[in-house]
Scaffold this motif. Structure first.
Motif, PDB file in Angstrom:
ATOM      1  N   ALA A 385       0.828  -1.206   0.000  1.00 40.73           N
ATOM      2  CA  ALA A 385       0.000   0.000   0.000  1.00 40.73           C
ATOM      3  C   ALA A 385       0.863   1.258   0.000  1.00 40.73           C
ATOM      4  O   ALA A 385       0.558   2.254  -0.670  1.00 40.73           O
ATOM      5  N   ALA A 386       1.965   1.250   0.768  1.00 39.23           N
ATOM      6  CA  ALA A 386       2.861   2.404   0.806  1.00 39.23           C
ATOM      7  C   ALA A 386       3.508   2.646  -0.560  1.00 39.23           C
ATOM      8  O   ALA A 386       3.643   3.793  -1.007  1.00 39.23           O
ATOM      9  N   GLU A 387       3.880   1.566  -1.230  1.00 44.25           N
ATOM     10  CA  GLU A 387       4.471   1.720  -2.560  1.00 44.25           C
ATOM     11  C   GLU A 387       3.456   2.262  -3.553  1.00 44.25           C
ATOM     12  O   GLU A 387       3.790   3.084  -4.415  1.00 44.25           O
ATOM     13  N   GLY A 388       2.198   1.822  -3.410  1.00 44.57           N
ATOM     14  CA  GLY A 388       1.176   2.307  -4.319  1.00 44.57           C
ATOM     15  C   GLY A 388       0.864   3.777  -4.130  1.00 44.57           C
ATOM     16  O   GLY A 388       0.616   4.503  -5.100  1.00 44.57           O
ATOM     17  N   LEU A 389       0.876   4.260  -2.863  1.00 43.71           N
ATOM     18  CA  LEU A 389       0.588   5.672  -2.596  1.00 43.71           C
ATOM     19  C   LEU A 389       1.818   6.556  -2.740  1.00 43.71           C
ATOM     20  O   LEU A 389       1.704   7.778  -2.798  1.00 43.71           O
ATOM     21  N   GLY A 390       2.994   5.929  -2.750  1.00 46.25           N
ATOM     22  CA  GLY A 390       4.209   6.718  -2.866  1.00 46.25           C
ATOM     23  C   GLY A 390       4.643   7.317  -1.551  1.00 46.25           C
ATOM     24  O   GLY A 390       5.167   8.446  -1.529  1.00 46.25           O
ATOM     25  N   SER A 394       5.030   3.852   7.759  1.00 47.60           N
ATOM     26  CA  SER A 394       4.614   4.600   8.944  1.00 47.60           C
ATOM     27  C   SER A 394       3.519   5.600   8.596  1.00 47.60           C
ATOM     28  O   SER A 394       2.578   5.811   9.383  1.00 47.60           O
ATOM     29  N   GLN A 395       3.595   6.205   7.421  1.00 45.47           N
ATOM     30  CA  GLN A 395       2.556   7.154   7.010  1.00 45.47           C
ATOM     31  C   GLN A 395       1.248   6.417   6.694  1.00 45.47           C
ATOM     32  O   GLN A 395       0.160   6.941   6.950  1.00 45.47           O
ATOM     33  N   ILE A 396       1.348   5.212   6.150  1.00 44.82           N
ATOM     34  CA  ILE A 396       0.147   4.406   5.907  1.00 44.82           C
ATOM     35  C   ILE A 396      -0.552   4.102   7.232  1.00 44.82           C
ATOM     36  O   ILE A 396      -1.786   4.174   7.349  1.00 44.82           O
ATOM     37  N   GLU A 397       0.249   3.797   8.251  1.00 46.07           N
ATOM     38  CA  GLU A 397      -0.334   3.518   9.565  1.00 46.07           C
ATOM     39  C   GLU A 397      -0.989   4.770  10.141  1.00 46.07           C
ATOM     40  O   GLU A 397      -2.054   4.699  10.760  1.00 46.07           O
ATOM     41  N   LYS A 398      -0.371   5.930   9.946  1.00 40.26           N
ATOM     42  CA  LYS A 398      -0.969   7.170  10.422  1.00 40.26           C
ATOM     43  C   LYS A 398      -2.270   7.489   9.687  1.00 40.26           C
ATOM     44  O   LYS A 398      -3.240   7.973  10.285  1.00 40.26           O
ATOM     45  N   LEU A 399      -2.306   7.217   8.404  1.00 37.39           N
ATOM     46  CA  LEU A 399      -3.535   7.444   7.637  1.00 37.39           C
ATOM     47  C   LEU A 399      -4.648   6.519   8.111  1.00 37.39           C
ATOM     48  O   LEU A 399      -5.817   6.893   8.153  1.00 37.39           O
ATOM     49  N   ARG A 400      -4.276   5.287   8.470  1.00 39.15           N
ATOM     50  CA  ARG A 400      -5.299   4.359   8.990  1.00 39.15           C
ATOM     51  C   ARG A 400      -5.841   4.841  10.327  1.00 39.15           C
ATOM     52  O   ARG A 400      -7.055   4.840  10.558  1.00 39.15           O
ATOM     53  N   LEU A 455       4.413  19.011   9.625  1.00 40.11           N
ATOM     54  CA  LEU A 455       2.989  18.739   9.515  1.00 40.11           C
ATOM     55  C   LEU A 455       2.769  17.234   9.410  1.00 40.11           C
ATOM     56  O   LEU A 455       3.639  16.503   8.920  1.00 40.11           O
ATOM     57  N   SER A 456       1.606  16.772   9.846  1.00 37.28           N
ATOM     58  CA  SER A 456       1.250  15.360   9.690  1.00 37.28           C
ATOM     59  C   SER A 456       0.491  15.186   8.383  1.00 37.28           C
ATOM     60  O   SER A 456      -0.359  16.006   8.024  1.00 37.28           O
ATOM     61  N   LEU A 457       0.821  14.130   7.670  1.00 33.69           N
ATOM     62  CA  LEU A 457       0.174  13.871   6.395  1.00 33.69           C
ATOM     63  C   LEU A 457      -1.337  13.673   6.543  1.00 33.69           C
ATOM     64  O   LEU A 457      -2.102  14.179   5.711  1.00 33.69           O
ATOM     65  N   PRO A 458      -1.846  12.981   7.572  1.00 31.28           N
ATOM     66  CA  PRO A 458      -3.298  12.845   7.703  1.00 31.28           C
ATOM     67  C   PRO A 458      -4.013  14.185   7.833  1.00 31.28           C
ATOM     68  O   PRO A 458      -5.082  14.381   7.250  1.00 31.28           O
ATOM     69  N   SER A 459      -3.440  15.119   8.590  1.00 30.18           N
ATOM     70  CA  SER A 459      -4.097  16.413   8.746  1.00 30.18           C
ATOM     71  C   SER A 459      -4.131  17.190   7.434  1.00 30.18           C
ATOM     72  O   SER A 459      -5.106  17.873   7.123  1.00 30.18           O
ATOM     73  N   VAL A 460      -3.058  17.079   6.628  1.00 24.65           N
ATOM     74  CA  VAL A 460      -3.036  17.754   5.328  1.00 24.65           C
ATOM     75  C   VAL A 460      -4.105  17.178   4.414  1.00 24.65           C
ATOM     76  O   VAL A 460      -4.844  17.916   3.743  1.00 24.65           O
ATOM     77  N   LEU A 461      -4.218  15.844   4.380  1.00 22.98           N
ATOM     78  CA  LEU A 461      -5.210  15.224   3.515  1.00 22.98           C
ATOM     79  C   LEU A 461      -6.631  15.532   3.977  1.00 22.98           C
ATOM     80  O   LEU A 461      -7.540  15.686   3.151  1.00 22.98           O
TER      81      LEU A 461
END
Length: 610
Positions: A385-390, A394-400, A455-461
C-alpha cells in the motif's frame, strides 16, 4: 401315578414352558400347576431359573432337552441375556411373571404362545386386537397359578374380556416381531431402513425398548428394567413405531425432542446430557452401525447448535457445514483462535461465542469466513500500500489511525488494505486538484511532505478533502502516481513566516520559548483566548500563526504566578488561595500533569496590589 401323567401331550412349536405345564395340569384335572411342579421337585420360577428337569421329563415323557428349549434360562456368562427359542433376548424384554394373552387365540388354540411373553408384543395379528393381562371380573392381573388356561384365579373366564381393536402401529410391530421370531438368523441383504436392518428379534426389541421409553424421566433406567404392565408397554410400542414408519426424519425429530434446554447449549454433553451415552451403551453392537450412521448424518448436516470433535463416535464430515470451529478458521487464515474470537466479537466475522464454564466455543459462519479470506487475499500489505501511494509504511499507519483509509482488513496483528480504497483516495484528491501550468517552484509534493517534519500527512489530507486546502497536480505522466503527483503551495501548508505588513510570525516552539512556557501551554493559552490574533487564516494549515505583536500584547494583558513580585517565594496554590479570597480568579488553572501554569488577568491583579 408318580412316574407318569394320565394325559400326556408334546409341546407345541411356539409354546413356553409354563404354558405347557399349565395345559398339562388342566388336562389332568389339577386345580393349578403347583401339583405338577411339586411332583417334579420344581419351583414356580421354572421358566427363568436353571433347574433339573429330569423328573418332569419322566412325568411328561418329553426329553429334558426339548423341555429346556421351552424355558428362558440365562445365557452363560454375565451377558444379561436369556434364551428365547433358538436365539436370545435381554432379560428385561420378557415378562415371565404376569402372563398376557389374546382371548380369542386361547379359546381357539387351547394353548398360549411364547411370543406373548415379549413385552414389545402387545397386539394379536390374527384377530387384530390388543392382548389382555387382567381379568374383567376381579380386575386382578393374570397369573400362571390359575385353574386353567381360560380361567382366572377367581375361577371365572377371563377370556370374556373385550380387548378392542389394536392400532395399526402396534399390529405392524407385532408383524415385525413374529417375522423375526420365525427367522432368527440375519438376512444377507437389508431392506428399507430401519425395519430391514433389524434383522433379529433381539435387535427389534432393543430398538423398541430404547426409542419407546421416556428419556426425560430421571428414573429412566429403572423404568426400562421393571415390568410396568401392558398399558405402559402399549405406549412404548406406539412411540417406537413412529420411528419405524417415518425413518430417518422420525429419528431427527427424536434427537430434537431429546435435546434439553441448556443455558449455554454448547456441545453434545451440554445439550443431550445422558441421552447419547445411553445410545452408545444400548446399541454398542456392530449390527447397529446403520443407527449411528444416521445419527452422524443428523449432527453433520442438520444440527446447528455446535460442533463435534473429530474423535467423537458421532462425528462425520458434513456435506455443507453450518458452522466452522475457531481452530479451523484460525488455521485457514494463519492466525490464532484468540484472534478469531476477537474478530467474531467485533463483528468482522459472522459467528457466535459460547461460554463453556472455563472455556469458550467459537463458531464461525463458513460463508463469512470464505468472503473474508477472499478479501484478505486480494488486499495489499502495508508495504504494498505504501508503494502504491508513494509514501512510507509509517505514514500508511498514520492514515489508517486518522480514518483517512477505509477498507482496512485486520488479519491477526497485521493490517491489509483494499486496493479499491487506496485508488479511491487518490482519485478523490486528483479530482480536487488543479493542473499546474508553471514550474511549481513554490510547491511541495504530498509524498515528500512528511520529510519536513512540520505537519502530519493525515491532517493535510483531511484539509484537502474538506476543500480547505487547494491542491495542484502535474499533467498525466506514467512516471508519477499516487501522492507523488499531488502538490500544495508551501505558503498554504507551512504559513507565512513574515506577513505582508512586515510583522514576523512565530511557530509554536518559538512562541513557547518566547513566553517561557511549554509547547502544551501555548495551545492552552490560545484556546483560552489569550492571544488577540491566533491563526489569522482560519481553517488552513498555518503553523506560524502567532505574531510578535500578539505575544507582546499577552505580556501586557496577562501574567503568571512567577510574575507577581508581591507573592515572591510563594507557591501557586498559596497565590490562588489568596487571590480567590479577594474574588480574583485565574482565567487558566494550573495542571502539573500537562505542564499548565496559572494565568491571571493583569489588570485585576494590579488593582489588588495597588
Amino acid at each position: 401315578m408318580e412316574n407318569r401323567l394320565t394325559v400326556r401331550s408334546t409341546p407345541l412349536a411356539d409354546e413356553n414352558l409354563k404354558g405347557y405345564v399349565l395345559r398339562l395340569a388342566q388336562a389332568n384335572g389339577h386345580p393349578d400347576i403347583r401339583w405338577l411342579l411339586d411332583a417334579a421337585g420344581l419351583r414356580l420360577a421354572i421358566a427363568g431359573t436353571r433347574c433339573d428337569l429330569t423328573t418332569l421329563s419322566n412325568l411328561t415323557g418329553v426329553g429334558p432337552i426339548d423341555l429346556e428349549a421351552l424355558a428362558n434360562w440365562p445365557v452363560a456368562g454375565r451377558t444379561g441375556l436369556v434364551r428365547f427359542g433358538n436365539g436370545s433376548l435381554p432379560a428385561t424384554a420378557l415378562d415371565l411373571i404376569h402372563p398376557r394373552a389374546c382371548p380369542s387365540c386361547v379359546r381357539e388354540r387351547g394353548s398360549v404362545r411364547r411370543i406373548w411373553d415379549v413385552t414389545a408384543y402387545v397386539a394379536c395379528r390374527t384377530h387384530g386386537c390388543w392382548l389382555v393381562d387382567s381379568c374383567p371380573h376381579c380386575l386382578s392381573r393374570l397369573s400362571w397359578m390359575r385353574p386353567g388356561l381360560e380361567l382366572c384365579r377367581c375361577r371365572r373366564a377371563w377370556t370374556a374380556a373385550s380387548s378392542g381393536p389394536a392400532s395399526e402401529s402396534a399390529l405392524e410391530v407385532a408383524a415385525l416381531l413374529e417375522e423375526r421370531t420365525a427367522q432368527p438368523m440375519p438376512t444377507p441383504a437389508s431392506q428399507t431402513l430401519p425395519v430391514g436392518a433389524l434383522q433379529t428379534l433381539d435387535m427389534a426389541v432393543r430398538f423398541i425398548a430404547f426409542f419407546g421409553s421416556d428419556h426425560t424421566d430421571p428414573n429412566w433406567r429403572v423404568s426400562t428394567m421393571t415390568k410396568a404392565g401392558l398399558a405402559a408397554d402399549r405406549k412404548t410400542v406406539e412411540t417406537a413405531a413412529h420411528l419405524l414408519q417415518d425413518w430417518p426424519q422420525s429419528l431427527y425429530e427424536w434427537l430434537e425432542r431429546s435435546a434439553r434446554s441448556s443455558e449455554h447449549r454448547v456441545g453434545l454433553a451440554a445439550e443431550y446430557g445422558h441421552c447419547l451415552p445411553r445410545l452408545r451403551a444400548f446399541f454398542g453392537d456392530e449390527t447397529f452401525a446403520f443407527l449411528f450412521s444416521e445419527v452422524r448424518r443428523y449432527f453433520a448436516d442438520h444440527w446447528g447448535n455446535g460442533l463435534i470433535k473429530r474423535k467423537s463416535i458421532f462425528y462425520a464430515p458434513p456435506d455443507a457445514p453450518l458452522r466452522v470451529s475457531g481452530s479451523q478458521a484460525a488455521k485457514s487464515l494463519g492466525i490464532t483462535s484468540a484472534s478469531i474470537a476477537r474478530m467474531v466479537g467485533n463483528g468482522i466475522l459472522k459467528g457466535e461465542l459460547r461460554d463453556m464454564g472455563r472455556r469458550r466455543q467459537i463458531l464461525v459462519d463458513p460463508t463469512s469466513l470464505q468472503e473474508f479470506q477472499e478479501r484478505a487475499e486480494q488486499a495489499l500489505s502495508c508495504s504494498e500500500a505504501a508503494e502504491g501511494l508513494g509514501t512510507s509504511c509509517s505514514q500508511i499507519e498514520k492514515l489508517r489511525r486518522g480514518g483517512i483509509l477505509d477498507g482496512v482488513i485486520k488479519v491477526g496483528g497485521a493490517y491489509r488494505y483494499e486496493r479499491a480504497s487506496l485508488e479511491g483516495l487518490v482519485a478523490a484528491l486528483l479530482q480536487k486538484a488543479t493542473v499546474m501550468t508553471g514550474a511549481g517552484v513554490d510547491m511541495v509534493s504530498l509524498a515528500g511532505l512528511p520529510l519536513h517534519r512540520r505537519l502530519s500527512l493525515p491532517s493535510v489530507l483531511q484539509e484537502a478533502l474538506g476543500d480547505r486546502l487547494p491542491l495542484w497536480r502535474i499533467a498525466a505522466s506514467p512516471l508519477e502516481s499516487g501522492l507523488r503527483s499531488l502538490y500544495a503551495r508551501k505558503s498554504d501548508v507551512f504559513g507565512h513566516t513574515v506577513r505582508l505588513s512586515g510583522e514576523r510570525c512565530l511557530g509554536v516552539r518559538e512562541a513557547a520559548k518566547s513566553l517561557g512556557v511549554s509547547v502544551r501551554m501555548v495551545h492552552a493559552l490560545a484556546v483560552a483566548g489569550c492571544f488577540q490574533t491566533n491563526r489569522p487564516q482560519t481553517g488552513r494549515m498555518v503553523k506560524c500563526g502567532l505574531s510578535e505583536h500578539s505575544i507582546a500584547e499577552f505580556h501586557r494583558s496577562f501574567c503568571f504566578s512567577r510574575d507577581l513580585l508581591h507573592f515572591k517565594g510563594r507557591s501557586s496554590r498559596t497565590v490562588i488561595s489568596t487571590l480567590t479570597s479577594l474574588s480574583i480568579f485565574p482565567i487558566l488553572y494550573p495542571d502539573k500533569r500537562k505542564g499548565i501554569s496559572a494565568v491571571w488577568n493583569r489588570s485585576e491583579v494590579d488593582q489588588y496590589i495597588k
